[in-house]
Design an enzyme around this catalytic site. Structure first.
Site, PDB file in Angstrom:
ATOM      1  N   ARG A 175      11.190   3.921   3.336  1.00 29.50           N
ATOM      2  CA  ARG A 175      10.306   4.623   4.279  1.00 29.50           C
ATOM      3  C   ARG A 175       9.158   3.710   4.730  1.00 29.50           C
ATOM      4  O   ARG A 175       9.176   3.176   5.822  1.00 29.50           O
ATOM      5  CB  ARG A 175       9.791   5.927   3.622  1.00 29.50           C
ATOM      6  CG  ARG A 175       9.157   6.905   4.584  1.00 29.50           C
ATOM      7  CD  ARG A 175       7.723   6.597   4.957  1.00 29.50           C
ATOM      8  NE  ARG A 175       6.825   6.468   3.822  1.00 29.50           N
ATOM      9  CZ  ARG A 175       5.579   6.026   3.932  1.00 29.50           C
ATOM     10  NH1 ARG A 175       5.081   5.685   5.099  1.00 29.50           N
ATOM     11  NH2 ARG A 175       4.807   5.894   2.857  1.00 29.50           N
ATOM     12  N   ASP A 176       8.189   3.477   3.879  1.00 29.02           N
ATOM     13  CA  ASP A 176       7.030   2.654   4.269  1.00 29.02           C
ATOM     14  C   ASP A 176       7.497   1.243   4.613  1.00 29.02           C
ATOM     15  O   ASP A 176       7.013   0.607   5.552  1.00 29.02           O
ATOM     16  CB  ASP A 176       6.016   2.622   3.109  1.00 29.02           C
ATOM     17  CG  ASP A 176       4.608   2.232   3.537  1.00 29.02           C
ATOM     18  OD1 ASP A 176       4.469   1.445   4.479  1.00 29.02           O
ATOM     19  OD2 ASP A 176       3.642   2.716   2.917  1.00 29.02           O
ATOM     20  N   HIS A 220      -1.243   3.941  -4.416  1.00 29.73           N
ATOM     21  CA  HIS A 220      -0.403   3.332  -3.366  1.00 29.73           C
ATOM     22  C   HIS A 220      -1.194   2.155  -2.786  1.00 29.73           C
ATOM     23  O   HIS A 220      -2.140   2.364  -2.020  1.00 29.73           O
ATOM     24  CB  HIS A 220      -0.122   4.414  -2.327  1.00 29.73           C
ATOM     25  CG  HIS A 220       0.675   4.012  -1.129  1.00 29.73           C
ATOM     26  ND1 HIS A 220       1.919   4.540  -0.851  1.00 29.73           N
ATOM     27  CD2 HIS A 220       0.401   3.190  -0.082  1.00 29.73           C
ATOM     28  CE1 HIS A 220       2.374   4.060   0.294  1.00 29.73           C
ATOM     29  NE2 HIS A 220       1.465   3.234   0.790  1.00 29.73           N
ATOM     30  N   HIS A 228      -1.394  -1.354  -0.607  1.00 30.03           N
ATOM     31  CA  HIS A 228      -0.851  -2.395   0.274  1.00 30.03           C
ATOM     32  C   HIS A 228      -1.465  -3.719  -0.175  1.00 30.03           C
ATOM     33  O   HIS A 228      -2.542  -3.748  -0.757  1.00 30.03           O
ATOM     34  CB  HIS A 228      -1.158  -2.053   1.746  1.00 30.03           C
ATOM     35  CG  HIS A 228      -0.245  -0.972   2.262  1.00 30.03           C
ATOM     36  ND1 HIS A 228       0.875  -1.245   2.997  1.00 30.03           N
ATOM     37  CD2 HIS A 228      -0.266   0.373   2.101  1.00 30.03           C
ATOM     38  CE1 HIS A 228       1.504  -0.108   3.281  1.00 30.03           C
ATOM     39  NE2 HIS A 228       0.832   0.896   2.741  1.00 30.03           N
ATOM     40  N   CYS A 274       1.842   0.488   8.034  1.00 31.23           N
ATOM     41  CA  CYS A 274       1.814   1.650   8.918  1.00 31.23           C
ATOM     42  C   CYS A 274       1.616   1.159  10.350  1.00 31.23           C
ATOM     43  O   CYS A 274       0.698   0.397  10.618  1.00 31.23           O
ATOM     44  CB  CYS A 274       0.670   2.576   8.498  1.00 31.23           C
ATOM     45  SG  CYS A 274       0.459   3.954   9.633  1.00 31.23           S
ATOM     46  N   ASN A 304       3.555  -3.367   1.296  1.00 35.24           N
ATOM     47  CA  ASN A 304       3.154  -2.723   0.040  1.00 35.24           C
ATOM     48  C   ASN A 304       3.311  -3.750  -1.081  1.00 35.24           C
ATOM     49  O   ASN A 304       4.050  -4.722  -0.955  1.00 35.24           O
ATOM     50  CB  ASN A 304       4.085  -1.552  -0.280  1.00 35.24           C
ATOM     51  CG  ASN A 304       3.900  -0.390   0.661  1.00 35.24           C
ATOM     52  OD1 ASN A 304       4.338  -0.429   1.788  1.00 35.24           O
ATOM     53  ND2 ASN A 304       3.243   0.646   0.190  1.00 35.24           N
TER      54      ASN A 304
END
Ligand code: HMG
Ligand code: MG
Length: 300
Positions: free
Chosen positions: A16-17, A206, A208, A239, A248
């Site tokens: 996803r990310d 989370h 990055h 994003c 990430n």
């Protein structure tokens, strides 16, 4: 002496990310092979995809197929920014749904086209409905440290947003350093505060890795009692609406560090690297994580 947990849960966000920001179109079967290989590596919680507007994020346009064709192993999240996304997720039988909101109003407007308050007001009935369906609800909190448009974010604003989500019934909070600007002291302080204020919700960090501080931030967060981390195989990620948000922190590098500390994750570093090798030819950015480079060069 360090205070470390015996076990850590890795939430893989690569499909996803990791892929949402990828400029080159990645085919459905390559995404599915990546997901299957990550499951084989022992990943038990993963963000598979997002039900977002395909006009805004074309890479996630195959969300329905990705969920429908992935093996159901462990907890598999799909993201939904609004009622429509949640409805689409329910239609394909998702059991774990992640909503997302930015602490910063300016970021939220760029990301979701709504103010933070508008998003929260709209999400309240959505979460109520999801809970009625017995869905596990994860709330992703963006720009919890810094915003690309507003700068430094006050911890009390993060706490207020998190408290609101918990009152709505969220099972988990994933608190994000969206543009990779937090330092270890800020990470420790915010997570310590959140653990004190909200001891009964699952709390995930989370990070990055824009400024290569994510690993230090993870170590600091472990000291604050965090034992759940979102990571992305190959260090992919970012994003599209957060300028400066590069990848990430890499799953293989985090698991390796935890392995060396004697902390169990249930994830196999070599098999994560095998998953990275499957997706690497299909993404435009070079993969330069520590453990993947060693894997490619056949070094221990
Ligand atoms: P909007 O243009 O304001 O949407 O965008 P709208 O409600 O006005 O609807 C416009 C059209 O979009 C309509 O279709 C809707 O049906 C459709 P039309 O009538 O024109 O044919 N639509 C949807 N289609 C599919 N799925 C949906 C959906 N909702 C409406 N869910 C919207 C608002 C939220 C849709 C848009 O801004 C959007 O999709 N944003 C997503 C942005 C995104 O995916 N960002 C990345 C994920 S967050 C992240 O990466 C951060 C995180 O990693 C943590 C961190 O690091 O910070 C989680
Ligand atoms: Mg992110």
């Amino acid at each position: 002496m360090f205070i470390l947990p015996n076990n850590v849960t890795i939430i893989e966000v690569g499909p996803r990310d990791g892929l949402q920001n990828e400029k080159v179109h990645v085919d459905e079967q390559d995404k599915l092979a990546f997901i299957a290989a990550l499951q084989k590596a022992g990943i038990s919680e993963m963000e598979l995809t997002s039900f977002v507007s395909p006009k805004w994020v074309p890479q996630m346009a195959d969300a329905k197929e990705i969920v429908g064709k992935s093996a159901r192993i462990g907890r598999q999240f799909v993201l939904a920014p609004n009622a429509k996304g949640a409805e689409l997720a329910l239609e394909v039988g998702a059991r774990s749904i992640a909503v997302f909101v930015g602490v910063s109003n300016s970021f939220n407007k760029k990301n979701i086209n709504r103010s933070t308050d508008e998003s929260m007001n709209a999400l309240e009935p959505v979460i109520t409905k999801l809970k009625e369906h017995g869905i596990f609800v994860r709330a992703c909190i963006s720009t919890a440290f810094y915003c690309p448009y507003e700068g430094k974010i006050e911890p009390k604003e993060v706490v207020a947003l998190c408290e609101r989500f918990v009152a709505m019934g969220a099972n988990e909070l994933s608190v994000a350093d969206t543009i990779g600007m937090a330092n270890p002291r800020e990470s420790y302080d915010l997570f310590k505060l959140l653990k004190e204020k909200l001891p009964d919700v699952l709390m995930t960090a989370h990070f990055h890795d824009t400024r290569k501080m994510a690993m230090a931030n993870i170590f600091a967060s472990l000291q604050a009692g965090i034992d759940r981390f979102d990571t992305s195989a190959g260090g992919l990620g970012g994003c599209p609406f957060a300028p400066g948000a590069t990848g990430n922190v890499a799953t293989e590098d985090v698991v390796h560090m935890l392995d060396t500390l004697g902390i169990k994750t249930g994830v196999d570093v070599k098999k994560v690297c095998e998953a990275v090798a499957l997706i690497a030819p299909h993404v435009s950015r070079p993969i330069e994580t520590g453990m993947y480079k060693l894997f490619v060069n056949n070094q221990p």
